[in-house]
Design a protein around this motif. Structure first.
Motif, mmCIF file in Angstrom:
data_model
loop_
_atom_site.group_PDB
_atom_site.id
_atom_site.type_symbol
_atom_site.label_atom_id
_atom_site.label_comp_id
_atom_site.label_asym_id
_atom_site.label_seq_id
_atom_site.Cartn_x
_atom_site.Cartn_y
_atom_site.Cartn_z
ATOM 1 N N LYS A 30 0.825 -1.215 0.000
ATOM 2 C CA LYS A 30 0.000 0.000 0.000
ATOM 3 C C LYS A 30 0.855 1.259 0.000
ATOM 4 O O LYS A 30 0.556 2.244 0.669
ATOM 5 C CB LYS A 30 -0.953 0.005 1.198
ATOM 6 N N LYS A 31 1.991 1.203 -0.736
ATOM 7 C CA LYS A 31 2.815 2.390 -0.865
ATOM 8 C C LYS A 31 2.342 3.218 -2.037
ATOM 9 O O LYS A 31 1.634 2.735 -2.916
ATOM 10 C CB LYS A 31 4.285 2.000 -1.047
ATOM 11 N N ARG A 32 2.756 4.471 -2.062
ATOM 12 C CA ARG A 32 2.315 5.380 -3.103
ATOM 13 C C ARG A 32 2.993 5.032 -4.423
ATOM 14 O O ARG A 32 4.216 4.908 -4.496
ATOM 15 C CB ARG A 32 2.647 6.821 -2.702
ATOM 16 N N LEU A 33 2.176 4.880 -5.478
ATOM 17 C CA LEU A 33 2.698 4.547 -6.792
ATOM 18 C C LEU A 33 3.034 5.812 -7.564
ATOM 19 O O LEU A 33 2.504 6.886 -7.286
ATOM 20 C CB LEU A 33 1.659 3.734 -7.572
ATOM 21 N N GLY A 34 3.900 5.664 -8.567
ATOM 22 C CA GLY A 34 4.218 6.781 -9.430
ATOM 23 C C GLY A 34 3.114 7.025 -10.452
ATOM 24 O O GLY A 34 2.189 6.226 -10.610
ATOM 25 N N ILE A 35 3.242 8.145 -11.179
ATOM 26 C CA ILE A 35 2.210 8.497 -12.155
ATOM 27 C C ILE A 35 2.145 7.459 -13.267
ATOM 28 O O ILE A 35 1.064 7.030 -13.680
ATOM 29 C CB ILE A 35 2.486 9.902 -12.727
ATOM 30 N N ARG A 36 3.308 7.025 -13.768
ATOM 31 C CA ARG A 36 3.319 6.034 -14.840
ATOM 32 C C ARG A 36 2.729 4.707 -14.376
ATOM 33 O O ARG A 36 1.985 4.059 -15.123
ATOM 34 C CB ARG A 36 4.757 5.824 -15.328
ATOM 35 N N GLU A 37 3.048 4.313 -13.148
ATOM 36 C CA GLU A 37 2.513 3.063 -12.633
ATOM 37 C C GLU A 37 0.998 3.141 -12.478
ATOM 38 O O GLU A 37 0.273 2.188 -12.785
ATOM 39 C CB GLU A 37 3.171 2.746 -11.289
ATOM 40 N N LYS A 38 0.509 4.285 -12.009
ATOM 41 C CA LYS A 38 -0.936 4.457 -11.867
ATOM 42 C C LYS A 38 -1.634 4.401 -13.218
ATOM 43 O O LYS A 38 -2.688 3.768 -13.365
ATOM 44 C CB LYS A 38 -1.243 5.797 -11.182
ATOM 45 N N ARG A 39 -1.060 5.064 -14.222
ATOM 46 C CA ARG A 39 -1.665 5.047 -15.549
ATOM 47 C C ARG A 39 -1.678 3.636 -16.131
ATOM 48 O O ARG A 39 -2.656 3.233 -16.779
ATOM 49 C CB ARG A 39 -0.905 5.995 -16.469
ATOM 50 N N LYS A 40 -0.610 2.889 -15.894
ATOM 51 C CA LYS A 40 -0.555 1.535 -16.417
ATOM 52 C C LYS A 40 -1.606 0.657 -15.751
ATOM 53 O O LYS A 40 -2.279 -0.143 -16.412
ATOM 54 C CB LYS A 40 0.844 0.953 -16.177
ATOM 55 N N ILE A 41 -1.779 0.812 -14.452
ATOM 56 C CA ILE A 41 -2.801 0.042 -13.743
ATOM 57 C C ILE A 41 -4.193 0.415 -14.236
ATOM 58 O O ILE A 41 -5.057 -0.454 -14.431
ATOM 59 C CB ILE A 41 -2.670 0.271 -12.224
ATOM 60 N N GLU A 42 -4.419 1.722 -14.463
ATOM 61 C CA GLU A 42 -5.722 2.172 -14.962
ATOM 62 C C GLU A 42 -6.018 1.579 -16.335
ATOM 63 O O GLU A 42 -7.143 1.165 -16.618
ATOM 64 C CB GLU A 42 -5.754 3.704 -15.027
ATOM 65 N N LYS A 43 -5.013 1.532 -17.203
ATOM 66 C CA LYS A 43 -5.213 0.953 -18.533
ATOM 67 C C LYS A 43 -5.542 -0.528 -18.444
ATOM 68 O O LYS A 43 -6.405 -1.028 -19.173
ATOM 69 C CB LYS A 43 -3.957 1.174 -19.386
ATOM 70 N N GLU A 44 -4.851 -1.232 -17.545
ATOM 71 C CA GLU A 44 -5.124 -2.657 -17.383
ATOM 72 C C GLU A 44 -6.540 -2.888 -16.859
ATOM 73 O O GLU A 44 -7.253 -3.784 -17.331
ATOM 74 C CB GLU A 44 -4.096 -3.271 -16.426
ATOM 75 N N LYS A 45 -6.973 -2.076 -15.898
ATOM 76 C CA LYS A 45 -8.329 -2.222 -15.356
ATOM 77 C C LYS A 45 -9.379 -1.888 -16.412
ATOM 78 O O LYS A 45 -10.416 -2.566 -16.500
ATOM 79 C CB LYS A 45 -8.507 -1.320 -14.132
ATOM 80 N N LEU A 46 -9.114 -0.852 -17.199
ATOM 81 C CA LEU A 46 -10.055 -0.490 -18.258
ATOM 82 C C LEU A 46 -10.162 -1.600 -19.294
ATOM 83 O O LEU A 46 -11.265 -1.945 -19.748
ATOM 84 C CB LEU A 46 -9.609 0.814 -18.923
ATOM 85 N N LYS A 47 -9.038 -2.170 -19.669
ATOM 86 C CA LYS A 47 -9.035 -3.257 -20.649
ATOM 87 C C LYS A 47 -9.810 -4.453 -20.116
ATOM 88 O O LYS A 47 -10.618 -5.069 -20.841
ATOM 89 C CB LYS A 47 -7.594 -3.651 -20.970
ATOM 90 N N LYS A 48 -9.608 -4.785 -18.842
ATOM 91 C CA LYS A 48 -10.326 -5.904 -18.241
ATOM 92 C C LYS A 48 -11.820 -5.618 -18.157
ATOM 93 O O LYS A 48 -12.644 -6.504 -18.407
ATOM 94 C CB LYS A 48 -9.756 -6.179 -16.847
ATOM 95 N N TYR A 49 -12.179 -4.365 -17.831
ATOM 96 C CA TYR A 49 -13.598 -3.992 -17.737
ATOM 97 C C TYR A 49 -14.280 -4.122 -19.100
ATOM 98 O O TYR A 49 -15.395 -4.654 -19.202
ATOM 99 C CB TYR A 49 -13.706 -2.562 -17.210
#
Length: 715
Positions: A30-49
């Motif tokens: 639960k550490k703070r992620l960087g901007i690039r890491e957050k964007r990558k996670i968001e893209k993965e979640k969007l693709k899965k959705y």
């Protein structure tokens, strides 16, 4: 060469694995992620959705896949904090501090029957006013729990009563007869009317509203309809526009058990599937009677040949047997996520943020205009006027300095202006305190009865502010009838709103609506008004009269100056329409969400955004009033008092016009009484909004005039 390429590929693969492992480790820790890491996670979640939507997964059921899709849809609603946001549950946002209830196996639970309402009428009825089964007998402890109401709940008509459906934890059963009700022709006509106007029955279990869900249509709605009308051109053999009654309810309750985390059972879902079935009613019915169409193994469903028509028999009555069945289903859904499905389809928080940005841009525009006036025009004017006094030029003065001897002249009907300004100050103070209590967690806007009670009490306790502001302005205007001014401040707006509400309450009482207020409730409001609000207003008036009189930089001439012809844009009607447009524009987008929550049964809980809108509206009113007052003074018109109030109060007129548009385009109200209820309440809200904006405009213009006239040399 091939070995080098393979080595490079292996190195790249190893680095990729390290990066992914590091990111996953951050997520686990639960550490703070960087901007690039957050964007990558968001893209993965969007693709899965998107993939899950293509595969046909729904978002409304209590399955694991539906919970994941809801979690993605509501990810921004679950963020808390301004700068460093963290993920929280919807339950902690809507009901902060509320802990889950655990139930024992086979423990008896009573459903709560709320209102029977419709979006087409806005005239709700109590559950037991309709021909349903009677309430069960309860002991005094449970009865006090259900029948206890606050002032706000009484005004809204919310009376929580136990429903006739009694459940036992984890005890499923098939169709069970409940009661037989005989409906006469008069009540039958009313029942058909409720079905035609699409009335829904609202119930709750463990504070969770009942839901109708459809996995096939990916749809969920609160409550269940009283009945339905056959479509005009049906192919199922039903008679066109025939009324049918839902008399059998299939309840599905989902729960979660986790002995390692908590003891007992937590309820995570409450669903209903209404069924219309023409039961075979025995001659002498009791709940233990054998009914062929309702046994424990009977498949009760919606079949066109067994629908229950709302029609009288040979005796002139309509006999209906109510029944129900219960199914308990274990689920992995967490208790904190059980409210997610209720917010599916509601507007995203980004829209609220865009509305704030839109309003903020209006404020920036006005701030630029005011800054131009103060920095450029006023500096040039003041320098020019002071230079004239230094050179002792004999030429005639022009512009806003010419009216220095009349600018602080008391206006006509100054008592009414004092009352209006004091009332607006009281409304603004109570609204601000209500929002502060909500933001600090002392008040939960989801509990509408308690929220309305708090608003009324805070308005009453803010009476001192109204009395002080009104008395100060009355004293400045050399008002002699300070007692009459104080009494009018205490009674004007409450008397007007109470008169409108009482007149509407007469029609609601004759219609038998649940929102009809009893004489005892009106008496309580009257006692709050006379015994609490009025003394506080008089106390504020006493403090205002004892305070030092407001000093102004100029003397008032004995004879008022003649006002020259004014341009069209300073005409009272024109300036009121134009001046009120900007305060309304600052709040219009957020107003759409509030109106939807009030009249379309949506959920609104973003009090922080509403506080920001309040500050923006106040700033907009102040700057609009300053600009309009400066233009009026430059035209040598010293009569700025009432225009400064009415220019900003025009926002209330625009709000009323918007409510008319909302009625014709967003609502589908049927009948004279529903439209009267809607327009009466929206007129009350428009009056209050106009008083608040007008008070801000008057006070802002007054202090603006003090500042500019104290900066010039006047003989």
């Amino acid at each position: 060469m091939m070995r080098q390429i393979k080595a490079a590929l292996l190195l790249f693969l190893a680095l990729t694995i390290c990066v992914e492992a590091g990111r996953d480790g951050k997520i686990e820790r639960k550490k703070r992620l960087g901007i690039r890491e957050k964007r990558k996670i968001e893209k993965e979640k969007l693709k899965k959705y998107i993939e899950m939507r293509k595969q046909g997964f729904d978002e409304v059921s209590n399955t694991k896949s539906a919970a994941e899709m809801r979690d993605y849809r509501l990810r921004k609603k679950k963020q808390k904090g301004l700068i460093r946001k963290k993920q929280v549950s919807i339950a902690s946002v809507l009901f902060p501090g509320v802990s889950p209830e655990e139930y024992r196996n086979n423990e008896e639970i009573v459903m709560v029957a709320d209102l029977v309402d419709s979006a087409k009428t806005q005239v709700p009825y109590e559950y037991y006013d309709l021909p349903f089964c009677k309430a069960p007998k309860m002991d005094e402890i449970k009865k006090n729990k259900f029948y206890r109401k606050n002032l706000g709940a009484r005004l809204q008509g919310h009376e929580l009563k136990p429903s006739p459906y009694v459940l036992n934890v984890k005890q499923s059963h098939g169709c069970r007869p409940l009661c037989v009700v005989s409906v006469n022709s008069k009540k039958l006509a009313r029942l058909k009317k409720l079905v035609a106007r699409m009335y829904y029955v609202q119930m709750s279990l463990d504070q969770l509203p009942v839901l109708m869900r459809s996995k096939e249509l990916n749809y969920a709605a609160r409550g269940y309809p009283v009945g339905f009308l056959a479509p005009p051109a049906t192919s199922s053999g039903l008679k066109s526009d025939e009324s049918y009654l839902y008399n059998h309810l299939k309840f599905t309750i989902t729960y979660r058990e986790a002995p390692s985390e908590f003891e007992g059972v937590r309820i995570t879902g409450f669903d209903v599937h209404p069924v219309s079935i023409n039961h075979e009613i025995p001659d002498k019915f009791t709940p233990a009677s054998k009914v062929n169409t309702c046994t424990g193994k009977t498949d009760v469903g919606n079949y066109p040949d067994t629908y229950l028509k709302i029609r009288t028999d040979k005796s002139g009555n309509f006999n209906v047997m109510y029944s129900y069945e219960v199914e308990w289903v274990e689920s992995d859904l967490a208790w904190s996520d059980r409210w997610d499905v209720y917010l599916i389809g509601s507007p995203d928080d980004e829209i609220h943020l865009f509305s704030i940005v839109n309003s903020f841009m209006i404020v920036l525009f006005l701030t630029g205009a005011v800054g131009t006036i103060l920095v450029r025009a006023l500096r040039r004017d003041i320098a020019g006027y002071n230079e004239m006094q230094t050179l002792e030029e004999a030429q005639e003065e022009t512009g806003w300095k010419l009216v220095h001897g009349d600018v602080f002249r008391p206006p006509e009907y100054n008592m009414f202006l004092s009352v209006a300004v004091g009332t607006g100050a009281q409304l603004g103070t109570s609204f601000f305190l209500t929002l502060m209590c909500s933001i600090l967690g002392w008040l939960n806007p989801m509990r509408k009865g308690a929220a309305l009670t708090a608003m009324i009490l805070l308005y009453v306790l803010s009476g001192t502010v109204a009395g002080y502001m009104s008395a100060r302005l009355c004293k400045f205007c050399d008002g002699k009838a300070w007692k009459r001014n104080s009494v009018l401040t205490a009674t004007a707006l409450p008397g007007l709103l109470t008169g409108m509400f009482t007149f509407l309450n007469i029609f609601l009482t004759f219609a038998g609506a649940a929102t009809a207020v009893s004489f005892l409730t009106i008496l309580v409001l009257f006692l709050l008004w006379t015994c609490v609000s009025t003394p506080l207003v008089l106390l504020g008036a006493f403090l205002g009269l004892r305070a030092k009189e407001i000093e102004v930089p100029t003397k008032i001439n004995q004879i008022a100056r003649v006002v020259p012809p004014q341009p069209l844009y300073l005409h009272p009607c024109c300036s009121m329409v134009c001046g009120g447009l900007l305060p309304f524009g600052a709040v219009c987008i957020e107003l759409a969400f509030i109106m939807s929550a009030m009249w379309l049964h949506q959920i609104y809980y973003l009090m922080g955004f509403l506080m920001a809108v309040l500050f923006i509206v106040v700033a907009t009113c102040a700057e609009v009033s300053i600009v309009m007052t400066y233009l009026r003074l430059c035209s040598e018109d010293h009569r700025w008092w009432w225009p400064s109030f009415l220019n900003c109060a025009g926002g209330g007129f625009h709000l009323w016009l918007y409510s008319v548009w909302f009625l014709t385009n967003q609502l589908d109200l049927v009948g004279f009484l529903p439209i009267s209820v809607y327009m009466t309440y929206m007129t009350m809200i428009s009056i209050c909004f106009g008083c608040l904006c007008g008070a801000v405009g008057t006070v802002s213009s007054f202090y603006f005039n003090k500042i500019i006239y104290s900066a010039v040399k006047i003989d």
